[in-house]
Design a protein around this motif. Sequence first.
Motif, PDB file in Angstrom:
ATOM      1  N   GLU A   1       5.395   9.002   7.444  1.00 56.97           N
ATOM      2  CA  GLU A   1       5.929   9.544   6.188  1.00 56.97           C
ATOM      3  C   GLU A   1       6.119  11.062   6.274  1.00 56.97           C
ATOM      4  N   LEU A   2       5.185  11.756   6.930  1.00 59.15           N
ATOM      5  CA  LEU A   2       5.289  13.214   7.077  1.00 59.15           C
ATOM      6  C   LEU A   2       6.471  13.575   7.985  1.00 59.15           C
ATOM      7  N   HIS A   3       6.623  12.782   9.037  1.00 65.29           N
ATOM      8  CA  HIS A   3       7.706  13.016   9.994  1.00 65.29           C
ATOM      9  C   HIS A   3       9.062  12.898   9.293  1.00 65.29           C
ATOM     10  N   ARG A   4       9.172  11.914   8.428  1.00 62.84           N
ATOM     11  CA  ARG A   4      10.415  11.719   7.661  1.00 62.84           C
ATOM     12  C   ARG A   4      10.722  12.920   6.777  1.00 62.84           C
ATOM     13  N   ARG A   5       9.677  13.681   6.450  1.00 60.05           N
ATOM     14  CA  ARG A   5       9.857  14.852   5.574  1.00 60.05           C
ATOM     15  C   ARG A   5       9.876  16.160   6.364  1.00 60.05           C
ATOM     16  N   GLY A   6      10.116  16.059   7.667  1.00 60.36           N
ATOM     17  CA  GLY A   6      10.358  17.259   8.464  1.00 60.36           C
ATOM     18  C   GLY A   6       9.149  17.871   9.155  1.00 60.36           C
ATOM     19  N   PHE A   7       7.950  17.266   8.976  1.00 63.48           N
ATOM     20  CA  PHE A   7       6.769  17.795   9.669  1.00 63.48           C
ATOM     21  C   PHE A   7       6.766  17.274  11.104  1.00 63.48           C
ATOM     22  N   ARG A   8       6.614  18.171  12.066  1.00 64.22           N
ATOM     23  CA  ARG A   8       6.733  17.782  13.466  1.00 64.22           C
ATOM     24  C   ARG A   8       5.469  18.028  14.293  1.00 64.22           C
ATOM     25  N   CYS A   9       4.613  18.938  13.840  1.00 65.85           N
ATOM     26  CA  CYS A   9       3.423  19.263  14.623  1.00 65.85           C
ATOM     27  C   CYS A   9       2.209  18.576  14.009  1.00 65.85           C
ATOM     28  N   LEU A  10       1.969  17.337  14.437  1.00 62.82           N
ATOM     29  CA  LEU A  10       0.936  16.512  13.823  1.00 62.82           C
ATOM     30  C   LEU A  10      -0.192  16.212  14.805  1.00 62.82           C
TER      31      LEU A  10
ATOM     32  N   TYR B   1       0.840  -1.198   0.000  1.00 60.60           N
ATOM     33  CA  TYR B   1       0.000   0.000   0.000  1.00 60.60           C
ATOM     34  C   TYR B   1       0.880   1.255   0.000  1.00 60.60           C
ATOM     35  N   ARG B   2       0.834   2.011  -1.091  1.00 58.45           N
ATOM     36  CA  ARG B   2       1.767   3.121  -1.273  1.00 58.45           C
ATOM     37  C   ARG B   2       1.166   4.499  -1.025  1.00 58.45           C
TER      38      ARG B   2
ATOM     39  N   ALA C   1       2.322  11.898   1.252  1.00 60.23           N
ATOM     40  CA  ALA C   1       3.263  12.724   2.019  1.00 60.23           C
ATOM     41  C   ALA C   1       4.297  13.366   1.099  1.00 60.23           C
ATOM     42  N   ALA C   2       4.766  12.626   0.111  1.00 65.33           N
ATOM     43  CA  ALA C   2       5.755  13.165  -0.827  1.00 65.33           C
ATOM     44  C   ALA C   2       5.146  14.316  -1.632  1.00 65.33           C
ATOM     45  N   SER C   3       3.906  14.147  -2.069  1.00 66.52           N
ATOM     46  CA  SER C   3       3.230  15.194  -2.853  1.00 66.52           C
ATOM     47  C   SER C   3       2.998  16.444  -2.015  1.00 66.52           C
ATOM     48  N   LEU C   4       2.558  16.246  -0.779  1.00 65.39           N
ATOM     49  CA  LEU C   4       2.287  17.386   0.100  1.00 65.39           C
ATOM     50  C   LEU C   4       3.588  18.125   0.425  1.00 65.39           C
ATOM     51  N   ALA C   5       4.632  17.376   0.733  1.00 65.41           N
ATOM     52  CA  ALA C   5       5.921  18.004   1.068  1.00 65.41           C
ATOM     53  C   ALA C   5       6.445  18.825  -0.103  1.00 65.41           C
TER      54      ALA C   5
END
Length: 240
Positions: free
Chosen positions: A85-94, A49-50, A56-60
């Motif tokens: 996935e978001l965390h890996r791209r630097g998003f921290r406030c989730l 499941y991708r 997350a890649a598109s949003l980042a």
Amino acid sequence: VPNRTRMGLSAAVRDRVAAVHRGSALPDRLRLYDGWAARYEQDVAALEYRAPHLAAASLAFAFPAPHAEARLLDVACGTGLVARELHRRGFRCLHGVDGSAGMLERARSTGLYQELRLCVLGRDPLPAPAEHYDAVTLVGALGEGQVPSTVLPELLRVTKPGGFLCLTTRSNPSNLRYKAELEAALGQQERSGAWQKLLAQEVEYWERAVTEEESTQGNGYISGVVYIYQKCPVPHLKEG
């Protein structure tokens, strides 16, 4: 040797996936998710499941840096696959919401969310004030028998003007009627000036199909779409 089909998935995995996509009544469906929570990540790994990764890649990519200060709402967050996935791209406030207490318990154990709330989308309003989030994601839950396409105004309500919305849906045969309904609703919001479309990307290998009939291209996989919208700033009232 476990019972493997030509689709490469065990019968048990196929049954669990099929059960949640069947148009069952809401309480039954939430119970299914509660019961699935412990095996969910294993099963979606088997499905390849991708969607969380693609979304997350598109949003980042769309989102202006820096990511760390941005406040994001992960709607129908499940066990936290999108947060990872978001965390890996630097998003921290989730922040996350989900209709299943079992799923939220798993999400809590990841330590990736600042806040998690129980919320049944389409029935409950989102537990957030208006214009609160820099971005809102709804990945994997916009589908037949799941979250209704009528939730779009509620997603928009909690998004800041200029903020981003990242949505996904599947393009497999049994979801096509829902997808058409969703795209009509997305287009309606766009025509009314609520948001503008930045991306609608069809992805062929979204996840493994659980039946031959569902395989979009006959390749054993179903396809899906990632949509990115940006909420329009409040338009100025015209003079006169």
